[in-house]
Design an enzyme around this catalytic site. Structure first.
Site, PDB file in Angstrom:
ATOM      1  N   THR A  84       0.817  -1.211   0.000  1.00  0.00           N
ATOM      2  CA  THR A  84       0.000   0.000   0.000  1.00  0.00           C
ATOM      3  C   THR A  84       0.849   1.258   0.000  1.00  0.00           C
ATOM      4  O   THR A  84       1.971   1.275   0.539  1.00  0.00           O
ATOM      5  CB  THR A  84      -0.906   0.026   1.255  1.00  0.00           C
ATOM      6  OG1 THR A  84      -1.570   1.286   1.346  1.00  0.00           O
ATOM      7  CG2 THR A  84      -0.094  -0.180   2.527  1.00  0.00           C
TER       8      THR A  84
ATOM      9  N   TYR B 260      -2.016   0.263  10.026  1.00  0.00           N
ATOM     10  CA  TYR B 260      -2.245  -0.414   8.748  1.00  0.00           C
ATOM     11  C   TYR B 260      -1.014  -0.302   7.856  1.00  0.00           C
ATOM     12  O   TYR B 260      -0.483  -1.300   7.359  1.00  0.00           O
ATOM     13  CB  TYR B 260      -3.466   0.174   8.044  1.00  0.00           C
ATOM     14  CG  TYR B 260      -3.571  -0.203   6.580  1.00  0.00           C
ATOM     15  CD1 TYR B 260      -3.754  -1.528   6.201  1.00  0.00           C
ATOM     16  CD2 TYR B 260      -3.477   0.764   5.580  1.00  0.00           C
ATOM     17  CE1 TYR B 260      -3.827  -1.882   4.862  1.00  0.00           C
ATOM     18  CE2 TYR B 260      -3.547   0.424   4.244  1.00  0.00           C
ATOM     19  CZ  TYR B 260      -3.723  -0.900   3.889  1.00  0.00           C
ATOM     20  OH  TYR B 260      -3.784  -1.244   2.570  1.00  0.00           O
TER      21      TYR B 260
END
Length: 338
Positions: A117, A142
Site C-alpha cells: 500500500t 495499517y
C-alpha cells in the site's frame, strides 16, 4: 502450475482470479470469508475456506496443487480501524503473513506477489509524485503492518530461493467492466464506494473528514487506480518473475491526484444526482496527499494502464452498485454472505 490467491473472494482478489483464469492460469483460492463472498469467486477456481496462518491447511493446499506462485491479498485494510485496534492489524497483516511466507518457503513456492500500500509512505515533505525510494513514514498501524511484511519478504528473498514483487497500491476503485464482480463489502469505507452508495440512496450522506488540509480545496488528495488495471499489473509481475526477473517494489497508480471534493463532484456528474455531504474533523492516520510515480511499473513490468479515467472508474463502480441491488433482491443478504 497453479497460482494461489489469498483473499480471492474479496474485492481486489476476486477481480484477480478472473484475470488469471482469462490468462490461462490454474487458480486456487484461499479465503476465510470474513469480508469476502463465495459467489464472487470464478467457478473455474478451486476454493479452500480457511485462514492464511493455518499451516496444516496450507500444507494440504500445496500437496494437492502444483503451486509455483502466491498472490497475497488477504488482510485488513481500514486505516481508522487500525488506529483504534492496532494489535489486530499486526496479527492479521503481519504475523499471519509471516506464517504464509514460511509455509511458501517450506513448500518450495518460488514466486510471491504482495498486496502492499501507498500508506507506507505517509505524508511526504514534497508534493511531487512519490517514488519507491522515498522515505517510508507510515502514519497508521495499517501502513506499518504492510511495511513490516515487505521487510520480511525482502529478507526471505535474500535467504532462500524465493522472489517477490511488492505492489504498493494507491487508491483502488471501480469494478469489473463486464459486471462479474465489484466492491461488495457491507459498510466499506472506500471513498468512491461510499459516494456511489450515497448517490443511489443506500446511505443518507457521506462524511468528509477534514477541510483544512494544505491542498487546493482543503481536502485530502489521492491517486485513484481502476481495479482492472491493478490486476493487469499483477499478471505482469508474475510473468516477469517466472522469466527470471529479480525481486522489486513498484507503485501502482496513475501519477495524478484528485481531492475528495473533486471525486464527489465526479460522482455527481456521472450519477446525474446530488450527494448529501456532512463535514467532520480530520481523522488520525490520514495523509494529506499521496500521488504515485509509476515509472517502475511502466519500465520493469511493462504495465500500460487502460482505464486511466476517474469518470470510467466512477461509472463502473456505479454500475456495479446498481447490479448489487439486483443481486441482493435475487439471492438475499444471507446468500451473499455465505
Amino acid at each position: 502450475m497453479a497460482v494461489l490467491v489469498t483473499g480471492g473472494a474479496g474485492y481486489i482478489g476476486s477481480h484477480m482470479v478472473w484475470s488469471l483464469i482469462e490468462a490461462g492460469e490454474t487458480v486456487v483460492v484461499l479465503d476465510r470469508l470474513s469480508t469476502g463472498f463465495y459467489w464472487a469467486v470464478a467457478p473455474e477456481a478451486r476454493f479452500y475456506k480457511g485462514d492464511i496462518a493455518d499451516r496444516g491447511l496450507l500444507r494440504t493446499i500445496f500437496s494437492e496443487n502444483s503451486v509455483d506462485a502466491i498472490i497475497h491479498f488477504a488482510g485488513s485494510v481500514v486505516v481508522p480501524e487500525s488506529v483504534a485496534d492496532p494489535l489486530s492489524y499486526y496479527e492479521n497483516n503481519t504475523v499471519k503473513s509471516q506464517a504464509l511466507i514460511a509455509a511458501a518457503v517450506e513448500a518450495g513456492v518460488r514466486y510471491f506477489v504482495f498486496s502492499s500500500t501507498a500508506a507506507v509512505y505517509g505524508t511526504q515533505e514534497s508534493n511531487d509524485p512519490v517514488v519507491e525510494t522515498a522515505a517510508l513514514r507510515p502514519e497508521s498501524p495499517y501502513g506499518t503492518s504492510k511495511l513490516m511484511t515487505e521487510i520480511m519478504l525482502r529478507d526471505a528473498s535474500r535467504a532462500y530461493d524465493f522472489t517477490y514483487t511488492a505492489l504498493r497500491y494507491f487508491n483502488v476503485a471501480g469494478a469489473d467492466p463486464r459486471g462479474r464482480t465489484g466492491q461488495s463489502t457491507v459498510g466499506a469505507t472506500h471513498l468512491i464506494k461510499v459516494a456511489t452508495e450515497t448517490a443511489l440512496g443506500k446511505r443518507d450522506r457521506i462524511e468528509i473528514y477534514g477541510t483544512d488540509y494544505p491542498t487546493h480545496d482543503g481536502t485530502c488528495v489521492r491517486d485513484f487506480i481502476h481495479v482492472s488495471d491493478l490486476t493487469e499489473a499483477h499478471l505482469r509481475a508474475l510473468k516477469r518473475m517466472r522469466e527470471g526477473g529479480s525481486s522489486i517494489i513498484a507503485n501502482c497508480g496513475y501519477g495524478r491526484g484528485f481531492s475528495v471534493l473533486e471525486v464527489l463532484n465526479c460522482v455527481r456528474r456521472v450519477a446525474g444526482r446530488d450527494i448529501n455531504v456532512s463535514y467532520s474533523p480530520r481523522r488520525e492516520g490520514d495523509a494529506v496527499s499521496i500521488v504515485s510515480n509509476p515509472t517502475v511499473a511502466f519500465t520493469e513490468l511493462g504495465w500500460v494502464p487502460k482505464h486511466d479515467s476517474l469518470e470510467f472508474i466512477v461509472k463502473t463502480a456505479l454500475s456495479w452498485e446498481e447490479n448489487l441491488d439486483r443481486m441482493n433482491s435475487k439471492i438475499g443478504l444471507e446468500g451473499l454472505a455465505s
